[in-house]
Design a protein around this motif. Structure first.
Motif, PDB file in Angstrom:
ATOM      1  N   ALA A 123      22.391 -18.158   6.933  1.00  0.00           N
ATOM      2  CA  ALA A 123      23.800 -17.842   6.682  1.00  0.00           C
ATOM      3  C   ALA A 123      24.736 -18.927   7.202  1.00  0.00           C
ATOM      4  O   ALA A 123      25.911 -18.955   6.841  1.00  0.00           O
ATOM      5  N   ALA A 124      24.216 -19.823   8.046  1.00  0.00           N
ATOM      6  CA  ALA A 124      25.078 -20.838   8.647  1.00  0.00           C
ATOM      7  C   ALA A 124      24.867 -22.229   8.076  1.00  0.00           C
ATOM      8  O   ALA A 124      25.789 -23.051   8.064  1.00  0.00           O
ATOM      9  N   VAL A 125      23.656 -22.516   7.628  1.00  0.00           N
ATOM     10  CA  VAL A 125      23.313 -23.863   7.171  1.00  0.00           C
ATOM     11  C   VAL A 125      22.846 -23.800   5.719  1.00  0.00           C
ATOM     12  O   VAL A 125      22.028 -22.939   5.377  1.00  0.00           O
ATOM     13  N   PRO A 126      23.337 -24.665   4.838  1.00  0.00           N
ATOM     14  CA  PRO A 126      22.921 -24.637   3.429  1.00  0.00           C
ATOM     15  C   PRO A 126      21.488 -25.147   3.263  1.00  0.00           C
ATOM     16  O   PRO A 126      21.242 -26.354   3.177  1.00  0.00           O
ATOM     17  N   LEU A 127      20.555 -24.223   3.229  1.00  0.00           N
ATOM     18  CA  LEU A 127      19.135 -24.583   3.173  1.00  0.00           C
ATOM     19  C   LEU A 127      18.412 -24.031   1.952  1.00  0.00           C
ATOM     20  O   LEU A 127      17.218 -24.261   1.785  1.00  0.00           O
ATOM     21  N   LEU A 128      19.113 -23.290   1.114  1.00  0.00           N
ATOM     22  CA  LEU A 128      18.444 -22.566   0.039  1.00  0.00           C
ATOM     23  C   LEU A 128      17.838 -23.478  -1.018  1.00  0.00           C
ATOM     24  O   LEU A 128      16.993 -23.055  -1.801  1.00  0.00           O
ATOM     25  N   ASP A 129      18.258 -24.750  -1.047  1.00  0.00           N
ATOM     26  CA  ASP A 129      17.739 -25.652  -2.075  1.00  0.00           C
ATOM     27  C   ASP A 129      16.699 -26.617  -1.522  1.00  0.00           C
ATOM     28  O   ASP A 129      16.351 -27.593  -2.181  1.00  0.00           O
ATOM     29  N   LYS A 130      16.174 -26.364  -0.317  1.00  0.00           N
ATOM     30  CA  LYS A 130      15.240 -27.330   0.262  1.00  0.00           C
ATOM     31  C   LYS A 130      14.224 -26.652   1.186  1.00  0.00           C
ATOM     32  O   LYS A 130      14.504 -25.590   1.763  1.00  0.00           O
ATOM     33  N   ARG A 131      13.070 -27.265   1.298  1.00  0.00           N
ATOM     34  CA  ARG A 131      12.056 -26.841   2.278  1.00  0.00           C
ATOM     35  C   ARG A 131      12.555 -27.212   3.671  1.00  0.00           C
ATOM     36  O   ARG A 131      12.983 -28.339   3.899  1.00  0.00           O
ATOM     37  N   HIS A 132      12.515 -26.284   4.614  1.00  0.00           N
ATOM     38  CA  HIS A 132      13.130 -26.541   5.915  1.00  0.00           C
ATOM     39  C   HIS A 132      12.288 -25.984   7.056  1.00  0.00           C
ATOM     40  O   HIS A 132      11.492 -25.062   6.885  1.00  0.00           O
ATOM     41  N   LEU A 133      12.504 -26.572   8.221  1.00  0.00           N
ATOM     42  CA  LEU A 133      11.881 -26.120   9.464  1.00  0.00           C
ATOM     43  C   LEU A 133      12.984 -25.658  10.399  1.00  0.00           C
ATOM     44  O   LEU A 133      13.983 -26.357  10.599  1.00  0.00           O
ATOM     45  N   VAL A 134      12.823 -24.465  10.968  1.00  0.00           N
ATOM     46  CA  VAL A 134      13.764 -23.944  11.954  1.00  0.00           C
ATOM     47  C   VAL A 134      13.017 -23.772  13.272  1.00  0.00           C
ATOM     48  O   VAL A 134      11.913 -23.229  13.309  1.00  0.00           O
ATOM     49  N   ILE A 135      13.628 -24.253  14.349  1.00  0.00           N
ATOM     50  CA  ILE A 135      13.065 -24.107  15.691  1.00  0.00           C
ATOM     51  C   ILE A 135      14.111 -23.447  16.578  1.00  0.00           C
ATOM     52  O   ILE A 135      15.275 -23.863  16.603  1.00  0.00           O
ATOM     53  N   ASP A 136      13.705 -22.410  17.285  1.00  0.00           N
ATOM     54  CA  ASP A 136      14.606 -21.700  18.192  1.00  0.00           C
ATOM     55  C   ASP A 136      13.917 -21.613  19.553  1.00  0.00           C
ATOM     56  O   ASP A 136      12.864 -20.980  19.689  1.00  0.00           O
ATOM     57  N   ILE A 137      14.501 -22.264  20.556  1.00  0.00           N
ATOM     58  CA  ILE A 137      13.927 -22.255  21.906  1.00  0.00           C
ATOM     59  C   ILE A 137      14.659 -21.234  22.759  1.00  0.00           C
ATOM     60  O   ILE A 137      15.869 -21.357  22.993  1.00  0.00           O
ATOM     61  N   GLY A 138      13.952 -20.225  23.202  1.00  0.00           N
ATOM     62  CA  GLY A 138      14.505 -19.228  24.097  1.00  0.00           C
ATOM     63  C   GLY A 138      14.006 -19.420  25.508  1.00  0.00           C
ATOM     64  O   GLY A 138      13.337 -20.408  25.831  1.00  0.00           O
ATOM     65  N   GLY A 139      14.290 -18.456  26.359  1.00  0.00           N
ATOM     66  CA  GLY A 139      13.822 -18.553  27.726  1.00  0.00           C
ATOM     67  C   GLY A 139      12.338 -18.287  27.858  1.00  0.00           C
ATOM     68  O   GLY A 139      11.657 -18.907  28.682  1.00  0.00           O
ATOM     69  N   GLY A 140      11.822 -17.375  27.026  1.00  0.00           N
ATOM     70  CA  GLY A 140      10.420 -16.995  27.149  1.00  0.00           C
ATOM     71  C   GLY A 140       9.548 -17.367  25.977  1.00  0.00           C
ATOM     72  O   GLY A 140       8.323 -17.398  26.094  1.00  0.00           O
ATOM     73  N   SER A 141      10.150 -17.640  24.831  1.00  0.00           N
ATOM     74  CA  SER A 141       9.351 -17.973  23.649  1.00  0.00           C
ATOM     75  C   SER A 141      10.111 -18.949  22.758  1.00  0.00           C
ATOM     76  O   SER A 141      11.332 -19.091  22.868  1.00  0.00           O
ATOM     77  N   THR A 142       9.347 -19.609  21.906  1.00  0.00           N
ATOM     78  CA  THR A 142       9.937 -20.497  20.904  1.00  0.00           C
ATOM     79  C   THR A 142       9.434 -20.077  19.538  1.00  0.00           C
ATOM     80  O   THR A 142       8.230 -19.846  19.363  1.00  0.00           O
ATOM     81  N   GLU A 143      10.362 -19.979  18.593  1.00  0.00           N
ATOM     82  CA  GLU A 143      10.012 -19.557  17.239  1.00  0.00           C
ATOM     83  C   GLU A 143      10.051 -20.748  16.292  1.00  0.00           C
ATOM     84  O   GLU A 143      10.971 -21.574  16.355  1.00  0.00           O
ATOM     85  N   PHE A 144       9.038 -20.808  15.429  1.00  0.00           N
ATOM     86  CA  PHE A 144       8.943 -21.847  14.406  1.00  0.00           C
ATOM     87  C   PHE A 144       8.911 -21.165  13.040  1.00  0.00           C
ATOM     88  O   PHE A 144       8.097 -20.263  12.820  1.00  0.00           O
ATOM     89  N   ILE A 145       9.778 -21.590  12.153  1.00  0.00           N
ATOM     90  CA  ILE A 145       9.824 -21.034  10.803  1.00  0.00           C
ATOM     91  C   ILE A 145       9.847 -22.182   9.807  1.00  0.00           C
ATOM     92  O   ILE A 145      10.641 -23.114   9.947  1.00  0.00           O
ATOM     93  N   VAL A 146       8.969 -22.115   8.831  1.00  0.00           N
ATOM     94  CA  VAL A 146       9.069 -23.014   7.685  1.00  0.00           C
ATOM     95  C   VAL A 146       9.488 -22.158   6.504  1.00  0.00           C
ATOM     96  O   VAL A 146       8.847 -21.145   6.202  1.00  0.00           O
ATOM     97  N   GLY A 147      10.578 -22.532   5.854  1.00  0.00           N
ATOM     98  CA  GLY A 147      11.090 -21.763   4.730  1.00  0.00           C
ATOM     99  C   GLY A 147      11.257 -22.612   3.493  1.00  0.00           C
ATOM    100  O   GLY A 147      11.475 -23.823   3.573  1.00  0.00           O
TER     101      GLY A 147
END
Length: 554
Positions: A123-147
């Motif tokens: 909803a924040a970054v225009p990614l719908l037209d491309k393959r993308h990697l999202v990384i979210d670093i938290g205090g206890g875990s890190t999430e990796f998403i390829v969309g």
């Protein structure tokens, strides 16, 4: 227009966002709130929430609830991540949150956390037209998403985070060269094959979210002379990050680190762990540049609320919504040799659920959980037929593919599958004992109905085509200790004695939860008449069957 609120119950901090939503699904943020709670701690598994951390968390939740109420929020959805997810005493915290702060917390799996983060970032970054990697670093875990567009191709959550790495390698935020080297090696070792999996999928652009990455991006911007780093979309390069991480690690105490422009005091002790984690990830994945999203988990929670509220009416049969159902069917197809058998049992089980609704009082969301449990109850046979009900529990509980479900919902699904045979739920069973009273009631009811449905397809021939409740269990004046009458529609000219006897033999738990004697009757389907569950059932000549009246052929 309505107002809704979301709370991200994180390991390091809690975040609140309150937004107004119009009829077209557009929203406007009314207020935000952040509190550095430091709920979780531990260099490995975060096994316990400390009393003072829980007190801070409950106080923060209470304040956020009052802010949301003052803004006119009609709903407040709180989602907890790794610190609560891993804690043995999470039930104590969630119960206190409900009683003292008026906040009901959903504890989500790591995969579900990743999905919600992805939803927020889109909803924040225009990614719908491309393959993308999202990384979210938290205090206890890190999430990796390829969309790919809106579709997540990979959702992973790993137990690496800024607090977890700090507690393991940099106690009190103090760094040493050897500890820095060991931290880098640990990150690479812990990620294992994940970089190769992501590399095989590929991505065009990388996006980071969360407070840690936002803080690193702002420091990078200030170091290159960008004084407007708090406006517009931030980005930074691998070279900038590598230099910053080295400087942060070289400043051996949190106090010395504050000399680096842009670093907030509240992050000074844990920023090195986050910087080294991201720097190593850049190296392993070949990331050259990263954009930063202002939106993350909390906005994903908002969008999920909006999506559910706007969802069209579900089909009258097999009512799992699309996202949940796709995950359930993935697991079912992965482990079932005979999915048709499970689907037929599910049909029968849902008819029992609907017919007994005046007695059990469970709702549509519970029906979805029951459907998932019925479809997956036999997956444990993939491991071994012996004790396969226990194996089913393990597979369901540890699956990474049941997206759209909270941790609590997955636990209910797994326990219903666990109790589809053998022992009934008992308080001496640790997993069952850990449930709240309402969820214990749901598991008992669902397991009871599922057992009867399984009995009605004992020979796996689908000769019992329908089942219905003939007396009105909720009718005023009906004696609670009377009979509960079920009618099974059977195929003409087929011996169904095995199915009817087995269903009756497995009705003990249903009798226990209803307080009634279960009587199962049969009726022969009229020749040529459709028997799909959406069609009405025609009354045929019933045959009563009671315990002991039929013997199972050898």
């Amino acid at each position: 227009m309505s107002v809704i609120a979301a709370i991200d119950v994180g390991t390091n901090s809690f975040h609140l966002v309150v937004a107004s939503v119009d009829a077209d699904g557009h929203f406007e943020v009314l207020t935000r709130e952040r509190e550095p709670v430091r709920l979780g701690s531990g260099g490995e598994d975060m096994k316990r929430l400390e009393p003072d951390a829980m007190d801070r968390g409950i106080s923060a939740l209470g304040r956020m609830r009052r802010i949301a109420d003052h803004a006119g929020a009609v709903s407040v959805t709180a989602v907890a991540t790794s610190a609560v997810r891993e804690a043995d005493n999470r039930a104590e915290f969630t119960e206190r949150a409900h009683l003292e702060a008026g906040v009901d917390i959903e504890v989500v799996s790591g995969v579900e956390e990743a999905r919600l983060i992805h939803l927020g970032v889109l909803a924040a970054v225009p990614l719908l037209d491309k393959r993308h990697l999202v990384i979210d670093i938290g205090g206890g875990s890190t999430e990796f998403i390829v969309g790919d567009g809106a579709e997540p191709l990979l959702l992973r959550s790993v137990k690496l985070g800024s607090i977890r790495l700090t507690d393991r390698f940099f106690p009190k935020g103090r760094t040493r060269k050897r500890a820095v080297r060991e931290c880098r090696i640990y990150v690479e070792s812990f990620l294992g094959r994940l970089p190769a999996e992501i590399g095989e999928l590929g991505f065009e652009t990388a996006v980071g979210s969360s407070g840690t990455i936002m803080a690193l991006a702002r420091m990078c911007a200030l170091r290159r002379g960008d004084r407007d780093s708090r406006t517009g979309r931030l980005s930074f390069t691998a070279k900038e990050l590598r230099s910053l991480a080295a400087d942060l690690a070289g400043a051996t105490t949190p106090g010395r680190r504050l000399d680096i422009e842009g670093l907030e005091e509240r992050r000074a002790d844990i920023i090195v762990g986050g910087a080294l984690l991201l720097s190593e990830t850049f190296k392993l994945l070949g990331i050259k540049r990263m954009e930063v999203s202002d939106y993350a988990l909390r906005e994903g929670i908002l969008f999920e609320q909006m999506r559910r509220a706007a969802a069209p009416g579900l089909d009258p049969f097999h009512r799992l919504e699309d996202l949940r159902r796709s995950g359930v069917m993935y697991v079912a197809n992965s482990y079932h040799e005979d999915l048709g058998h499970a689907e037929h049992i599910t049909d029968l089980a849902l008819e029992l659920f609907d017919g007994l609704s005046p007695l059990h009082g469970l709702g549509e969301e519970d029906r979805e959980l029951f459907e998932a449990a019925a479809l997956l109850h036999n997956v444990g046979i993939f491991i071994s037929h012996s004790a396969h009900h226990r194996h089913s529990y393990y597979i369901i509980r540890n699956s990474e593919h049941l997206t759209g479900f909270t941790e609590r919902e997955i636990e209910i699904i797994a326990q219903v599958a666990r109790y589809h045979r053998k022992s009934a739920p008992k308080s001496k069973h640790p997993e069952f004992a850990s449930l709240g009273s309402a969820d214990k009631n749901k598991v008992r009811w669902m397991a009871a109905m599922l057992r009867v449905a399984i009995g009605l397809d004992r020979s796996n021939r689908q000769v019992v085509t329908r089942v219905r409740v003939t007396n009105e269990p909720g009718e005023p004046g009906t004696h609670p200790d009377g009979e509960l009458q079920l009618v099974a529609r059977v195929s003409p000219g087929v011996d169904t004695s095995v199915e009817l006897f087995t269903a009756r033999a497995r009705s003990d738990l249903l009798e226990a939860v209803t307080g009634r004697t279960v009587v199962i009757e049969s009726e022969v389907a009229e020749t040529g008449r459709a028997t799909h569950p959406t069609n009405g059932m025609q009354s045929c000549q019933p045959t009563k069957i009671r315990s002991g009246s039929v013997s199972i052929p050898p």
